[in-house]
Design a protein around this motif. Structure first.
Motif, short mmCIF file in Angstrom:
data_model
loop_
_atom_site.label_atom_id
_atom_site.label_comp_id
_atom_site.label_asym_id
_atom_site.label_seq_id
_atom_site.Cartn_x
_atom_site.Cartn_y
_atom_site.Cartn_z
N ALA A 48 0.80 -1.22 0.00
CA ALA A 48 0.00 0.00 0.00
C ALA A 48 0.84 1.27 0.00
CB ALA A 48 -0.93 0.00 1.22
N HIS A 49 2.00 1.24 0.66
CA HIS A 49 2.74 2.49 0.89
C HIS A 49 4.10 2.57 0.21
CE1 HIS A 49 -0.27 3.59 3.87
NE2 HIS A 49 -0.09 2.43 4.49
N ALA A 50 4.61 1.46 -0.33
CA ALA A 50 5.90 1.45 -1.04
C ALA A 50 7.01 2.16 -0.27
CB ALA A 50 5.73 2.07 -2.41
N PRO A 51 7.31 1.71 0.96
CA PRO A 51 8.36 2.38 1.73
C PRO A 51 9.75 2.06 1.20
CG PRO A 51 7.66 0.40 2.86
CD PRO A 51 6.73 0.56 1.67
N ASP A 52 10.69 2.95 1.50
CA ASP A 52 12.10 2.68 1.20
C ASP A 52 12.72 1.83 2.30
OD1 ASP A 52 12.23 4.47 -1.14
OD2 ASP A 52 11.92 6.05 0.36
N VAL A 53 12.30 2.07 3.54
CA VAL A 53 12.86 1.38 4.70
C VAL A 53 11.72 0.94 5.62
CG1 VAL A 53 14.35 1.59 6.74
CG2 VAL A 53 14.99 2.75 4.61
N VAL A 54 11.84 -0.29 6.13
CA VAL A 54 10.89 -0.80 7.12
C VAL A 54 11.62 -0.96 8.44
CG1 VAL A 54 9.39 -2.73 7.77
CG2 VAL A 54 9.56 -2.03 5.36
N LEU A 55 11.10 -0.33 9.49
CA LEU A 55 11.60 -0.56 10.84
C LEU A 55 10.80 -1.70 11.43
CD1 LEU A 55 12.22 2.96 12.47
CD2 LEU A 55 13.91 1.25 11.83
N ILE A 82 15.32 -2.57 8.71
CA ILE A 82 16.12 -2.41 9.92
C ILE A 82 15.35 -3.06 11.06
CG2 ILE A 82 17.12 -0.82 11.59
CD1 ILE A 82 17.29 1.27 9.37
N VAL A 83 15.94 -4.03 11.69
CA VAL A 83 15.32 -4.63 12.87
C VAL A 83 15.55 -3.71 14.06
CG1 VAL A 83 15.49 -6.53 14.53
CG2 VAL A 83 15.47 -7.01 12.06
N GLU A 91 21.13 -15.54 18.31
CA GLU A 91 20.29 -16.19 17.30
C GLU A 91 19.44 -15.16 16.56
OE1 GLU A 91 20.70 -17.20 20.39
OE2 GLU A 91 21.82 -19.05 20.02
N ASN A 92 18.86 -14.22 17.29
CA ASN A 92 18.04 -13.19 16.64
C ASN A 92 18.87 -12.35 15.68
OD1 ASN A 92 15.55 -13.81 17.80
ND2 ASN A 92 15.84 -12.43 19.52
N ILE A 93 20.06 -11.97 16.11
CA ILE A 93 20.92 -11.15 15.26
C ILE A 93 21.25 -11.88 13.96
CG2 ILE A 93 23.18 -10.06 15.07
CD1 ILE A 93 23.09 -9.73 18.16
N VAL A 94 21.74 -13.10 14.10
CA VAL A 94 22.16 -13.85 12.91
C VAL A 94 20.99 -14.16 12.01
CG1 VAL A 94 23.16 -16.03 12.11
CG2 VAL A 94 24.19 -14.81 14.03
N HIS A 95 19.86 -14.61 12.58
CA HIS A 95 18.71 -14.96 11.76
C HIS A 95 18.16 -13.74 11.02
CE1 HIS A 95 17.83 -18.77 14.36
NE2 HIS A 95 18.82 -18.93 13.50
N ALA A 96 18.14 -12.59 11.68
CA ALA A 96 17.63 -11.38 11.04
C ALA A 96 18.52 -10.96 9.87
CB ALA A 96 17.53 -10.24 12.06
N LEU A 97 19.83 -11.02 10.07
CA LEU A 97 20.74 -10.62 9.00
C LEU A 97 20.72 -11.62 7.86
CD1 LEU A 97 23.76 -9.30 11.11
CD2 LEU A 97 21.89 -8.02 10.08
N ARG A 98 20.62 -12.90 8.19
CA ARG A 98 20.53 -13.92 7.13
C ARG A 98 19.23 -13.75 6.34
NH1 ARG A 98 25.70 -15.53 6.57
NH2 ARG A 98 26.51 -16.56 8.43
N ALA A 99 18.19 -13.25 6.99
CA ALA A 99 16.91 -13.04 6.30
C ALA A 99 16.96 -11.84 5.37
CB ALA A 99 15.79 -12.84 7.32
N GLY A 100 18.00 -11.01 5.50
CA GLY A 100 18.16 -9.89 4.59
C GLY A 100 18.08 -8.52 5.22
N ALA A 101 17.98 -8.44 6.55
CA ALA A 101 17.94 -7.14 7.20
C ALA A 101 19.24 -6.38 6.95
CB ALA A 101 17.72 -7.30 8.71
N GLY A 102 19.12 -5.09 6.69
CA GLY A 102 20.29 -4.27 6.46
C GLY A 102 20.78 -3.57 7.71
#
Length: 217
Positions: A48-55, A82-83, A91-102
């Motif tokens: 709906a909003h086409a954001p550049d960044v998702v927090l 950005i998480v 585990e949260n850090i690694v999994h989030a970055l592996r999922a593609g978080a910048g």
């Protein structure tokens, strides 16, 4: 409007969303374009909003932040993610970055640093809290076999691509890499694109992870 950074807030706590919106909206060219209460709503809100960044929060009902990040980053033209969480387990850090978080930030990060992270990640530069980076480095170096696997994967790069990959892992932006390696910003971007394609990676943060696995910084 070309320089405006469109941000979507995803958190199951309405008060957190309200606080972030008040803090970020209109700061440094940032515009909060929408909100979502869980990862499932986030996917619809991005349409709906086409954001550049998702927090993105992590602990949410229905679809958690890591699963939502993976879904968003798998798109053809994905937003950066950005998480922003209170849960900073390894585990949260690694999994989030592996999922593609910048980026990966804690919710107690000062407002100015969150706004700066939004701008940097929107420009394609990874942003991790210093404590998160330290823990991430400690974990990856300690993993059995990670060093050998990373070195083998990085062997596919040309010497110049390898230099760029190491500079990315050192936290340098494209302009800084260009100056340090005596090349144009356009050439740096070309090398980054080639690295991502050759190694089957999604973003610069994953390049940095691999370089840290190889203990090259």
């Amino acid at each position: 409007m070309a320089d405006v950074i469109r941000v979507l807030l995803v958190d199951d706590d309405a008060l957190v969303r309200a606080g972030l919106s008040m803090m970020l909206d209109g700061t440094g060219g940032i515009v909060v374009v929408g909100e979502a209460g869980d990862g499932r709503e986030a996917v619809t809100a991005v349409d709906a909003h086409a954001p550049d960044v998702v927090l993105m929060d992590l602990q949410m009902p229905y679809v958690d932040g890591i699963a939502a990040t993976r879904r968003l980053r798998a798109r053809a033209d994905p937003p950066e993610v950005i998480v922003l969480t209170t849960f900073d387990s390894d585990e949260n850090i690694v999994h989030a970055l592996r999922a593609g978080a910048g980026g990966f930030l804690l919710k107690d990060t000062p407002p100015g640093q969150i706004a700066d992270a939004v701008a940097r990640v929107a420009a394609g530069d990874p942003m991790l809290s210093p404590g998160v980076m330290r823990r991430l480095m400690d974990r990856t170096v300690a993993q059995t076999g990670a060093y050998e696997r990373a070195r083998a994967v990085l062997a596919a790069l040309t010497p110049r691509e390898r230099d760029v990959a190491v500079a990315i892992a050192d936290g340098r932006a494209n302009a800084e890499i260009a100056g340090a390696l005596f090349m144009s910003v356009t050439t740096v971007k070309s090398h980054v694109s080639s690295i991502l394609t050759k190694l089957g990676l999604d973003n610069r943060t994953q390049i940095a992870l691999l370089v840290h696995d190889a203990d090259l910084v």
